[in-house]
Structures are given as C-alpha cells and as structure tokens.
Design an enzyme around this catalytic site. Structure first.
Site, PDB file in Angstrom:
ATOM      1  N   GLY A  61       0.807  -1.231   0.000  1.00  0.00           N
ATOM      2  CA  GLY A  61       0.000   0.000   0.000  1.00  0.00           C
ATOM      3  C   GLY A  61       0.829   1.265   0.000  1.00  0.00           C
ATOM      4  O   GLY A  61       0.403   2.305   0.501  1.00  0.00           O
ATOM      5  N   CYS A  92       1.791   1.179  -9.866  1.00  0.00           N
ATOM      6  CA  CYS A  92       1.460   0.315  -8.727  1.00  0.00           C
ATOM      7  C   CYS A  92       0.142  -0.391  -9.057  1.00  0.00           C
ATOM      8  O   CYS A  92      -0.837   0.257  -9.414  1.00  0.00           O
ATOM      9  CB  CYS A  92       1.318   1.138  -7.452  1.00  0.00           C
ATOM     10  SG  CYS A  92       0.803   0.090  -6.090  1.00  0.00           S
ATOM     11  N   ASN A 140       6.719  -3.506 -13.411  1.00  0.00           N
ATOM     12  CA  ASN A 140       6.260  -3.519 -12.025  1.00  0.00           C
ATOM     13  C   ASN A 140       5.602  -4.887 -11.768  1.00  0.00           C
ATOM     14  O   ASN A 140       5.496  -5.709 -12.680  1.00  0.00           O
ATOM     15  CB  ASN A 140       5.245  -2.376 -11.807  1.00  0.00           C
ATOM     16  CG  ASN A 140       5.240  -1.914 -10.351  1.00  0.00           C
ATOM     17  OD1 ASN A 140       5.419  -2.723  -9.430  1.00  0.00           O
ATOM     18  ND2 ASN A 140       5.033  -0.629 -10.136  1.00  0.00           N
ATOM     19  N   THR A 141       5.151  -5.120 -10.573  1.00  0.00           N
ATOM     20  CA  THR A 141       4.536  -6.416 -10.249  1.00  0.00           C
ATOM     21  C   THR A 141       3.250  -6.615 -11.050  1.00  0.00           C
ATOM     22  O   THR A 141       2.633  -5.655 -11.525  1.00  0.00           O
ATOM     23  CB  THR A 141       4.216  -6.498  -8.747  1.00  0.00           C
ATOM     24  OG1 THR A 141       3.420  -5.364  -8.402  1.00  0.00           O
ATOM     25  CG2 THR A 141       5.484  -6.534  -7.913  1.00  0.00           C
ATOM     26  N   GLY A 179      12.217  -8.181 -13.072  1.00  0.00           N
ATOM     27  CA  GLY A 179      11.168  -9.206 -12.989  1.00  0.00           C
ATOM     28  C   GLY A 179      11.780 -10.589 -13.040  1.00  0.00           C
ATOM     29  O   GLY A 179      12.270 -11.024 -14.077  1.00  0.00           O
ATOM     30  N   THR A 189      13.019  -9.464  -5.737  1.00  0.00           N
ATOM     31  CA  THR A 189      12.707 -10.630  -4.905  1.00  0.00           C
ATOM     32  C   THR A 189      13.940 -11.466  -4.580  1.00  0.00           C
ATOM     33  O   THR A 189      14.016 -12.094  -3.517  1.00  0.00           O
ATOM     34  CB  THR A 189      11.648 -11.503  -5.631  1.00  0.00           C
ATOM     35  OG1 THR A 189      10.589 -10.655  -6.045  1.00  0.00           O
ATOM     36  CG2 THR A 189      11.091 -12.572  -4.726  1.00  0.00           C
TER      37      THR A 189
HETATM   38  C1  SIN Z   1       3.408  -1.391  -2.489  1.00  0.00           C
HETATM   39  O1  SIN Z   1       3.938  -0.592  -1.713  1.00  0.00           O
HETATM   40  O2  SIN Z   1       2.310  -1.888  -2.239  1.00  0.00           O
HETATM   41  C2  SIN Z   1       4.070  -1.767  -3.773  1.00  0.00           C
HETATM   42  C3  SIN Z   1       4.179  -0.634  -4.678  1.00  0.00           C
HETATM   43  C4  SIN Z   1       4.229  -1.028  -6.131  1.00  0.00           C
HETATM   44  O3  SIN Z   1       4.119  -2.208  -6.479  1.00  0.00           O
HETATM   45  O4  SIN Z   1       4.324  -0.150  -6.983  1.00  0.00           O
END
Ligand code: SIN
Length: 300
Positions: free
Chosen positions: A73, A129, A189-190, A240, A263
């Site tokens: 978050g 995000c 990003n994720t 990634g 990671t």
């Molecule tokens: C996070 O703080 O929840 C991750 C932020 C992101 O993935 O950009």
C-alpha cells in the site's frame, strides 16, 4: 578486461545490476549495504508527497517457491522526512534513484523536485502500482504523459518511468512516456494478482489484490523488455524474476541496458556480486569486450 560500465538515459553505472524499488530501499543504511555488496545503483522504495501508513497485514505471501504476492500500500514517511535517508544512501558511492509517486502530475513533480534537491541522481516514476488508488496508469495513458512532462519541467536529472504489464499494450504506454520526454523506461512492475485461502474461504491479502513478483513473472518481464526495446529509442531497464546471472543475461539479450533485482534479495546481499560476476564470466566466455555488445542481441 570486460567492460561492465553502462550508461542508462544519461546516468553512468559501474555495472548494470541495480537494486529495484520496493525491497530494501526504505533506509539509507540498507541502500549503502546494497552498494557495498556490489550494486551498480540503488532505487529507493516509492516515496510520495506525505506520510502514508499502507495496508494492514497480511501484506505479503509466498504463492509458489520464489514467487511472492504483496500489497504494502505504498507505505512511506513522505518526501520531506525521506530526504535524510537519500543523503545517507548517497554515501554508498553509487547513483541513488528515488522512486516517486503522487496523485497528480503536480504531486509527482513536487516530490521529484525535492528528491533532486536532496541529491537524487535520477528519479523513477512509479505510475504503475497495481493495487493502490494512486495507480496513475490504471486511470489513463494521457495522465501518465502529463506526469512525465510535469516532472521533466521541474528536474534536471534523468527521469525513468516504471511501466506495468497490466495493460493491453505496454508498447503504447512506452511510446507515450518516450514522447513526453522520459529518459528510460523500467519494465516491469509487479503483476496484478490474487490468492485465496481455502480454509478461511477468504482472500489472503488484507487488500484482496496485490502484485506478483519473482520467478513466476520472468517470462512476462522478458517479453515486455523485448517489445519495448524493439519499439523505443530510449533505453529499457529490465526487472522481474532475476535470481541468477542467466536470468540477468536473458533480460539483457531481450534489450535491457541495465537490470534490477528485487525478490532475489531474499537470498541475501551477495546476490549483487553473484550476478555481476556471472554476467562478466558469460561475456568473457563468449568473447565480448563490453556488456553493451549483447544488449538486445536476441533481436538480431
Ligand atoms: C506497495 O507498496 O504496495 C508496492 C508498490 C508497487 O508495487 O508499486
């Protein structure tokens, strides 16, 4: 001697292995440790205009070996408080890139300007995000372009933009940010994802949705780097699923001028040296003199 030094969007790095945003870039001291362990540059955890608590627990879960789902978050102390950490991070002797977010182009620009004044050598705009209300990219590509333009007006340091695969066409977004003046893109990003606990019958993460990182997303990241390299003139930074030197080389062959490690830090700080040494041995074995010679080689 193999040359590992690279230049990415106007920023010179002693090697192409960077610390990615979000993992340990929360304190200056930890970023210094990453630099001492061999990182070519460090990227901070994303910082916004003011203090933000983030979500309640659970915020992270390992969904399969080496793959994590997280939704922190965007917790951060706010840029004014974070200035001190940027100054400490700079004592590590490698470029400090401040990851910046905001709710509007003006907020991004304000945070980026303060980061530059604190000594940031570049900023990386987190427009991607996958699970917070400030996910600009989820709102519109037009706003992403406005964010880049607003930041470029305020700062003189290179501006990188972190992109996401959570869009129909990442190349379209890459072109928007390139046209707006970005100096490089970071991909990816994720990946927006979810996990459900079969005992409690409820989503595991407090926020329900999170971002997937690690082993599972490497092929998605490599595909995005490949597509962006083919379509853009500005450099691409690959991130990634990079755990081994082979993963790093795969990103570089796809088109990454530098790579970021996230990671894989679960293995410890020695991952930086492991990757740098591995890339160097690979180049020597193949008879290359400069890492730049293999950037995008998979396209030839
Ligand atoms: C996070 O703080 O929840 C991750 C932020 C992101 O993935 O950009």
């Amino acid at each position: 001697m193999v040359k590992l030094e690279v230049e990415v969007g106007g920023l010179r790095l002693r090697n192409p292995v960077m610390l990615a945003s979000g993992i340990i870039g929360v304190t200056g001291r930890l970023m210094v440790r990453a630099a001492e362990a061999g990182a070519g540059a460090v990227v901070t955890k994303s910082v916004g205009p003011e203090r933000r608590m983030g979500y309640g627990n659970p915020t992270i879960v390992e969904v399969s070996p080496g793959s994590y789902l997280n939704c922190m978050g965007l917790p951060n102390p706010g840029i004014d408080e974070f200035v001190e950490e940027i100054k400490i991070a700079k004592t590590g002797g490698v470029p400090v890139i401040v990851s910046v977010f905001g709710r509007s182009p003006e907020e991004f620009a304000m945070v980026a300007e303060k980061a530059e004044n604190a000594g940031a050598e570049a900023v990386e705009l987190n427009v991607s995000c996958p699970h917070t209300e400030v996910g600009i990219l989820e709102r519109s590509q037009r706003i992403v372009g406005q964010v880049v333009k607003a930041v470029k007006k305020k700062v003189g340091v290179p501006v990188f933009v972190k992109l996401s695969s959570n869009v129909t066409n990442i190349v379209e977004v890459g072109k928007v940010v390139e046209d707006a003046g970005a100096d490089a893109v970071t991909a990816i990003n994720t990946v927006r994802a979810m996990a459900i606990d079969v005992e409690t019958c409820r989503p595991i993460l407090s926020n329900k949705f999170g971002g997937l990182s690690g082993v599972a997303i490497k092929p998605i990241a490599v595909r995005c780097v490949y597509e962006l390299y083919e379509a853009l003139k500005i450099p691409v930074i690959g991130v990634g699923g990079i755990f081994s030197w082979e993963d790093a080389v795969e990103h570089i062959l796809a088109g990454a001028s530098a790579i970021q490690v996230a990671t894989a830090l679960t293995k410890g700080f020695n991952v930086f040296k492991e990757l740098v040494d591995g890339i160097k041995s690979y180049l020597e074995k193949k008879g290359f003199k400069d890492v730049g010679e293999v950037v995008g080689a998979a396209h030839k």
